[in-house]
Motif scaffolding. Structure first.
Motif, short mmCIF file in Angstrom:
data_model
loop_
_atom_site.label_atom_id
_atom_site.label_comp_id
_atom_site.label_asym_id
_atom_site.label_seq_id
_atom_site.Cartn_x
_atom_site.Cartn_y
_atom_site.Cartn_z
N LEU A 19 47.81 31.86 33.28
CA LEU A 19 46.32 31.34 33.30
C LEU A 19 45.96 30.63 34.36
O LEU A 19 44.88 30.78 35.01
N LYS A 20 47.07 29.81 34.96
CA LYS A 20 46.87 29.19 36.10
C LYS A 20 46.22 29.97 37.37
O LYS A 20 45.22 29.75 38.17
N ILE A 21 47.22 31.04 37.53
CA ILE A 21 46.85 32.21 38.49
C ILE A 21 45.32 32.76 38.33
O ILE A 21 44.76 32.87 39.43
N ALA A 22 45.35 33.20 37.24
CA ALA A 22 43.86 33.65 36.76
C ALA A 22 42.74 32.81 36.95
O ALA A 22 41.65 32.94 37.79
N ARG A 23 42.87 31.55 36.78
CA ARG A 23 41.77 30.54 37.11
C ARG A 23 41.73 30.38 38.55
O ARG A 23 40.68 30.19 39.04
N GLN A 24 42.89 30.43 39.42
CA GLN A 24 42.79 30.19 40.70
C GLN A 24 42.05 31.43 41.39
O GLN A 24 41.18 31.39 42.45
N GLN A 25 42.12 32.56 40.90
CA GLN A 25 41.64 33.93 41.41
C GLN A 25 40.07 33.72 41.07
O GLN A 25 39.22 34.36 41.82
N LYS A 26 39.77 33.28 40.06
CA LYS A 26 38.25 33.47 39.59
C LYS A 26 37.65 32.04 40.31
O LYS A 26 36.42 32.30 40.63
N TYR A 27 38.11 31.13 40.27
CA TYR A 27 37.43 29.87 40.95
C TYR A 27 37.82 29.35 42.36
O TYR A 27 37.27 28.38 42.55
#
Length: 132
Positions: free
Chosen positions: A118-126
């Motif tokens: 989830l942390k990686i996905a958020r970093q990629q998104k935001y």
């Protein structure tokens, strides 16, 4: 006595959570119920042990149902979830806290991996901050 403000907060958190955050909540809930089941075993409160193991099993079953078969990882996760579910049954029947520890170890690993994803996905998104 229930705290209405806290219950409202919990309901709001669930209602506004993303699917990924809901999965994280399920893992955390499963760990909570395993811990309570172990406490029930230690205190010879077999009703509490049974109730909490069944709650943990329902969470594992929910995780099984929500696996998306189009992803290869789902085929790898299903037998692990099935194993954990069967081990929870064993722990309940045998009153074995070591089995609960084993399952808690798996759930903790899955939870921590999921949290990192989830942390990686958020970093990629935001971007690097990971916040909206």
């Amino acid at each position: 006595m229930a705290n209405p403000t806290y219950e409202t907060y919990q309901n709001q958190a669930i209602n506004t959570a993303s699917p990924g955050e809901l999965t994280l909540m399920l893992y955390n809930g499963c760990l909570k119920f395993i811990k309570l089941a172990k406490k029930g075993m230690e205190e010879k409160d077999y009703e509490a042990k049974n109730t909490n193991i069944q709650k943990a099993q329902r969470i594992i079953q929910e995780l099984m149902v929500t696996l998306d078969p189009q992803y290869e990882i789902s085929g790898q996760m299903m037998p692990l979830y099935d194993y954990m579910n069967r081990r929870l049954m064993d722990a309940n029947v045998k009153n074995d806290p070591e089995i609960l520890d084993e399952v808690a170890g798996f759930v903790t690993e899955f939870r921590d991996t999921w949290k990192e994803a989830l942390k990686i996905a958020r970093q990629q998104k935001y971007g690097a901050g990971g916040k909206a």
